[in-house]
Design a protein around this motif. Structure first.
Motif, PDB file in Angstrom:
ATOM      1  N   GLU A 190      25.570  45.963  32.871  1.00 46.87           N
ATOM      2  CA  GLU A 190      24.777  46.039  31.634  1.00 46.87           C
ATOM      3  C   GLU A 190      24.991  47.330  30.842  1.00 46.87           C
ATOM      4  OE1 GLU A 190      20.494  45.750  32.147  1.00 46.87           O
ATOM      5  OE2 GLU A 190      20.191  46.457  30.086  1.00 46.87           O
ATOM      6  N   ASP A 235      21.675  40.319  27.261  1.00 50.88           N
ATOM      7  CA  ASP A 235      22.205  41.566  27.816  1.00 50.88           C
ATOM      8  C   ASP A 235      23.712  41.481  27.648  1.00 50.88           C
ATOM      9  OD1 ASP A 235      19.736  42.437  28.632  1.00 50.88           O
ATOM     10  OD2 ASP A 235      20.151  42.335  30.790  1.00 50.88           O
ATOM     11  N   LYS A 282      11.530  39.672  31.895  1.00 52.24           N
ATOM     12  CA  LYS A 282      11.801  40.488  30.704  1.00 52.24           C
ATOM     13  C   LYS A 282      10.487  41.015  30.130  1.00 52.24           C
ATOM     14  CE  LYS A 282      16.262  40.512  30.364  1.00 52.24           C
ATOM     15  NZ  LYS A 282      17.023  41.754  30.388  1.00 52.24           N
TER      16      LYS A 282
END
Ligand code: 4AD
Ligand code: MG
Length: 431
Positions: free
Chosen positions: A354, A345, A327
């Motif tokens: 997503e 997410d 991330k």
């Protein structure tokens, strides 16, 4: 003569009444001294019967000559007609061709590429009309949600000097005698604005130089982003859950007809209510492997994996606590386990994947400087972002929703390119 839209007159109250309609010729067929015109406007279609002896030779001939998509005004009396496509028909008394059209390029069975090259004309199709209305409802519902929840609408710049989501998808643009980039996300600017407004949101384009050709990537997409002071990860998840339910409800309520035109299975949408499952990344890895998607701890989810995993979901699911390595630097490490970050997410069900990425931000100066260093990023490039941690920092969280992806999922479309009026992808920047 009253001017009406087609949808308004498609009911028994209007039988026997006079009306004028304005629109475009959707279909046309002649049988001797009769011409059947199916007229479309923004709201619906209706059959009109034009008789030579009623409208006169001249107008009849003119109508006979022009092709589909000619714009016309037609006035006449409304009658019930079971055999007509929408159950009623207009017995024309008068008509006027406003803008003739000959040889409209789009006919049945055109290739996808052809329809994309002629998108400026294809937006008139019933299918696109339905998608565009659903899209409009979704944008409206988003603004309603944020305003009801006390978020102020604001805007960040589109020309920027740094990456938010990593350098590999930045579009570089010449900016006089310097270089600049197109923004990937307004997040950092929203973070500055919470120190004034506390809760802010923006709906704006974001740009990603995505080389991937998937069903879900655009190079220019509409990004709804929010940021709130004093929020922790789970507070933001609560808002997103409420927002998603509210938007889906609004579409179900206002866009039944359009969902039907698109053959969307609405049972899936009717099922969308709170709460959505919250699953740690660690558990997702097990879940994936149990469902035939091989994945090991530390792997990022690609489009294919997400699609395979979310086919097993019937509601959106929040995945939280991703490994810090996969991330971006701004996510707040979990104080209880700094190998993971306090992020989330939201994955849409039915194989969509997503649609939201968000989380809690680092708010302590030393933690941020350490993360920048670990990622080999120069703090000077981010001086204003670092400043926020020097002058009255507060815990805060936010998220970014890909609005085109939400339209794609809610409308049940095959590819994201159908969800936006003018898609921009690696292969397409026109029309
Ligand atoms: O997950 P992303 O990259 O997160 C951010 O940009 C954060 N800075 C947002 C924030 O917290 N304010 O992007 C957010 C969402 C994704 O979940 C996805 O829905 C959408 O933006 N998105 C795209 N949509 C279409 N085409 C692309 N190439 C997209 N890239 C991201
Ligand atoms: Mg993401």
């Amino acid at each position: 003569m009253v001017i009406k839209h087609v949808q308004e007159i498609l009911n028994d109250d209007w039988i026997g009444k006079d009306v004028e309609l304005r629109g475009w010729i959707y279909r046309k067929r002649r049988t001797g001294k009769l011409i059947f015109v199916v007229l479309r406007d923004s709201t619906d279609i209706v059959q009109c019967v034009v008789e030579k002896k009623v409208v006169g030779n001249e107008k009849f001939k003119e109508l006979d000559k022009v092709g589909v998509e000619s714009s016309i005004k037609i006035s006449g009396i409304i009658a019930k007609e079971e055999r007509a496509p929408t159950g009623y028909e207009i017995h024309a008394k008068n008509l006027e061709i406003v803008g003739p059209s000959f040889n409209f390029p789009i006919s049945k069975d055109k290739s996808d590429e052809f329809l994309l090259d002629n998108r400026h004309l294809w937006v008139r199709s019933r299918e696109m009309n339905a998608i565009l209305k659903i899209r409009s409802t979704i944008f409206g519902a988003l603004h309603d949600f944020f305003r009801e929840k006390g978020y102020y609408e604001t805007q960040g710049p589109m020309f920027v000097t740094g990456a938010v989501e990593g350098g590999s998808t930045l579009f570089e643009v010449p900016y006089f005698n310097r270089k600049a980039y197109l923004t990937q996300s307004s997040q950092f600017y929203l973070e500055t604005l919470i120190f004034s407004l506390e809760k802010v949101y923006t709906v704006a384009p974001s740009f990603r130089a995505e080389k991937s050709r998937t069903r879900r990537h655009l190079t220019e997409y509409w990004h709804a982003e929010a940021e709130a002071a004093w929020y922790h990860n789970s507070d933001m998840i609560d808002d997103e859950e409420e927002m998603t339910v509210q938007i889906v409800q609004k579409v179900l309520q206002d866009r039944k007809k359009e969902l039907k035109i698109l053959n969307r299975d609405t049972k899936m949408l009717e099922n969308i209510e709170k709460p959505f499952e919250r699953m740690k990344y660690e558990k997702l890895v097990d879940f994936a492997n149990e469902h035939g998607v091989s994945m090991k701890y530390g792997d990022d989810l690609g489009a294919d994996e997400e699609s395979a995993i979310t086919k097993n979901f019937d509601k959106p699911v929040f995945i939280t606590h991703y490994p810090i390595e996969i991330k971006p630097f701004y996510h707040r490490p979990d104080p209880e386990n700094p190998k993971v970050v306090l992020c989330h997410d939201m994955l849409a069900p039915e194989g969509y994947g997503e649609v939201i990425g968000g989380g809690e931000r680092i708010y302590k100066l030393d933690v941020l400087l350490k993360r920048l260093e670990e990622e080999n990023l120069n703090p000077e490039d981010y001086y204003w972002y670092v400043d926020l941690r020097k002058y009255g920092s507060v815990p805060h969280a936010g998220f970014g929703l890909g609005v085109d992806r939400l339209v794609w999922w809610i409308a049940g479309l095959e590819h994201i390119k159908y969800a936006i009026p003018y898609p921009r992808t690696i292969r397409r920047v026109k029309p």
